[in-house]
Every structure is written in structure tokens, then in C-alpha cells.
Design an enzyme around this catalytic site. Structure first.
Site: not given
Ligand code: SAH
Ligand code: SF4
Length: 345
Positions: A90, A103, A110, A114, A117, A157-158, A189, A212, A214, A288, A331
Site C-alpha cells: 500500500e 506515504c 512486518c 505491534c 497494527c 514495514g519497518e 518512522s 513510534s 506510544h 485507529n 497502516c
Molecule cells: N514500522 C514503522 C513505520 C510504519 S508504521 C513504525 O512502526 O514506525 C507507521 C506509523 O503508524 C507508526 O507510528 C505506527 O505505530 C502507526 N500505526 C500503526 N498502526 C496504527 C493504528 N492502528 N493506529 C494508529 N497508528 C498506527
Molecule cells: Fe511493523 Fe510499524 Fe506496524 Fe509495528 S507499527 S507492526 S513496526 S509496521
């Protein structure tokens, strides 16, 4: 076969020299590759024999639009691309006053896992090549007819788990002979791979680093983000300090407001203690909700209270406006839905 879009202009020059081609051809081909063309045949200023020879040596990848959603609220466009080989990723095109922002994803899935996510639900399938990350920008520009001036590595992805390819992508996208998006217009990020953050600092790039975070205590952070068990908050913040000291770039902190997990007043107080004296600011993001996770967003009231505590403590904090609230904004959600519809990718 070499993926031609992964090559820097210098590397392309070397490859063409090995084929007995003149160095200026590298510049011509590089320009075409960053335009975006779908075949070598479209490179009309190259000789016919060269156009015919290139596919024997190089792979030219082209993503196709698998699905596209446009927000009726703010025009945000979410793309699901099908890549060469069949995997889907995406990207999102967002419109801000300061220009269009892309973006992009850096991996298919990934492995960081988390809890909140959608991207991590079925783990990592593979990392993207530098060319595949670049393609998302090129083909979003082509599809939308709009110029992209900012890039955020915040899709699936990370990025630091795909370190070499992401670094190569940054070099390609900021190359003056290509689409030339300045490094100051690129944000990366990360969930917090501290050793990779330090390695990135040593590259002396001008990127914006976004962490990130959190949560402000290790127990809550580890509950949501397994990576915290390897790199706890103290270790992560030391790496951020090194990043700032080495590059002079401020670090920003993403903080998802999760009801009852990360949004309590004492956690705001603790964040003030952690970030005091560090140049940078905090983006508060209402979580989200994704259906794979029981975690819920905080109430507006607790977000406001949390922000007040930070500001009173001298930590600049903004509540992130959600773009594209009517489309699958979080994401990984679009790809996830496609997977559930019985796709094998
Ligand atoms: N893997 C990297 C970048 C991709 S995720 C990272 O984790 O930073 C991009 C951002 O979206 C991150 O800050 C992640 O914590 C956030 N994110 C992922 N799922 C989310 C959700 N359900 N609600 C809010 N933010 C979310
Ligand atoms: Fe991967 Fe970023 Fe999602 Fe965590 S928030 S699972 S590091 S994409």
C-alpha cells in the site's frame, strides 16, 4: 537479473560500460527510469538495438493498481499495488498546504508484531527493493498527475529492518538527476531499532527521524510493541540523542493514544520527564482501531488532558489530524482486507 531501478546513476554507468555503451547513456536511461516508463521501448532517445538489448540484462519492474480508494472528505488517495512477482503493498497520497506527501511501504508485511497494527498480523513476507519503494512514488505521480514533494516512510514495514534497501531508496529519490526530493522532505518512522538508528546517524543524512514511542513506561510499551523488550525506552532515547547530536536534526515522537493502556495522566507526566531538554515534539495520534486487536482509541477528553500535561511540562505536542477517515486509513488495512478476501499474496 539486475533490477535496473535499484541502480544509482554511477552504478548504471558501470553496468553500461561493461556492455560497451557510452557513459552518457546512463544519464539518459536514469532519467527515463525516474519518469515512470513501463518498458525500455518507451525510451525513444536510445537506439533500437540498445532498447532491444537492455531487457536481456536488466529487469524493469512496474507495479499495477490493484485497488484505489479516494477519500470523499479530503481527497486522500490510498493505493494497493500489485508488484512484479504478485505481492501487494500500500501507499497513500495526502494533500497538505505545504505540498503533496507520499506515504510508502518498505516491506510486504512486518515482523515487529505491534499489537495495534494490521501490517504485522501475518508477519513479514519479504522486504522491498529500493526500486520497488521508488516505484510507489513514480506511479502515484503518474496515476494522479500530481507532483509529490514530501515522502514519509510510514506505510507497511519497518524501514530499519530493511536498512540497506531503504538507504539506497533515499539516495535514489533525492538524486538530482531523478525526481530529486530533498532529504529534508523525507521522514523515516521506526518502531525503535536503536542500533540501526545509530548506524543511520552515522550516514549523516538530513532526514527527519520519527520514533513510534506510544508509551512512556517499559511495561506498557512492551505490552504493545515486542521490540521494546530488545530496545527498552532508555536505550531507544539514547540512540535518539546520538541521532540529534550527530545530524543536528530534531527527532519527533509519535504517540498513539490507547484507551487505558497509554493515555493515563501519570504516563503524560512521565513522558514530560523523559523528553525534557530534548529538542523534538510529540504527535498524539488517536489509535485507529483495527479488527485484529482489542485495543481501543482514547476519548477526546483524555487526549486533550494528555496534551495539556505535556504542554504545561514544556513539551510541544500536537494532535494529529487524521486524513482519509472514510477510507481504510490505518497502516496495513487495505492489504489485510485483500488477504482476507482469499488472495494468496
Ligand atoms: N514500522 C514503522 C513505520 C510504519 S508504521 C513504525 O512502526 O514506525 C507507521 C506509523 O503508524 C507508526 O507510528 C505506527 O505505530 C502507526 N500505526 C500503526 N498502526 C496504527 C493504528 N492502528 N493506529 C494508529 N497508528 C498506527
Ligand atoms: Fe511493523 Fe510499524 Fe506496524 Fe509495528 S507499527 S507492526 S513496526 S509496521
Amino acid at each position: 537479473m539486475t533490477e535496473i531501478k535499484c541502480l544509482t546513476i554511477e552504478e548504471l554507468r558501470g553496468e553500461l560500460a561493461a556492455l560497451g555503451e557510452k557513459p552518457f547513456r546512463a544519464g539518459q536511461i536514469f532519467k527515463w527510469l525516474h519518469q515512470p516508463v513501463s518498458s525500455f521501448e518507451e525510451m525513444t532517445n536510445l537506439s533500437k538495438p540498445l532498447r532491444a538489448a537492455l531487457p536481456e540484462h536488466f529487469l524493469l519492474t512496474v507495479p499495477t493498481v490493484e485497488r484505489k480508494q479516494v477519500s470523499a472528505v479530503d481527497g486522500t488517495v490510498k493505493y494497493l499495488w500489485r508488484l512484479h512477482g504478485g505481492d501487494c503493498v500500500e501507499s497513500v497520497l495526502m494533500h497538505y498546504h505545504h505540498g503533496n506527501t507520499a506515504c510508502v511501504s518498505t516491506q510486504v508485511g512486518c515482523r515487529m508484531g505491534c499489537a495495534f497494527c494490521a501490517s504485522g498480523v501475518s508477519g513479514l513476507k519479504r522486504s522491498l527493493s529500493a526500486g520497488e519503494i521508488l516505484d510507489q512514488i513514480l506511479f502515484m505521480q503518474k496515476d494522479s498527475g500530481e507532483q509529490i514533494s514530501n515522502v514519509v516512510l510510514m506505510g507497511t514495514g519497518e524501514p530499519l529492518d530493511n536498512y540497506e534497501n531503504v538507504l539506497k531508496f533515499i539516495r535514489l529519490v533525492s538524486c538530482p538527476e531523478g525526481i530529486c526530493i530533498g532529504q529534508r522532505h523525507i521522514s523515516l518512522s521506526t518502531s525503535g531499532l536503536a542500533d540501526k538508528i545509530e548506524a543511520l546517524a552515522d550516514e549523516h543524512l538530513q532526514l527527519t527521524l520519527s520514533i513510534s514511542l506510544h508509551a512512556s513506561d517499559d511495561e506498557s510499551r512492551s505490552r504493545m510493541m515486542p521490540v521494546n523488550r530488545s530496545y527498552p525506552i532508555g536505550r531507544l532515547l539514547r540512540a535518539c540523542e546520538y541521532y540529534f547530536d550527530t545530524t543536528g536534526r530534531r527527532v519527533s515522537y509519535e504517540y498513539a493514544m490507547v484507551r487505558g493502556v497509554s493515555d493515563r495522566p501519570w504516563q503524560a507526566e512521565r513522558l514530560v520527564q523523559l523528553l525534557r531538554g530534548r529538542p523534538g515534539h510529540v504527535n498524539l495520534i488517536p489509535l485507529n482501531p483495527v479488527k485484529e486487536s482489542p485495543l481501543q482509541p482514547s476519548t477526546q477528553e483524555s487526549v486533550r488532558r494528555f496534551q495539556q500535561i505535556l504542554e504545561r511540562g514544556g513539551i510541544p505536542a500536537t494532535v494529529r489530524r487524521r486524513l482519509g477517515p472514510d477510507i481504510d486509513a490505518a497502516c496495513g488495512q487495505l492489504r489485510r482486507r485483500r488477504l482476507e478476501e482469499g488472495e494468496s499474496h
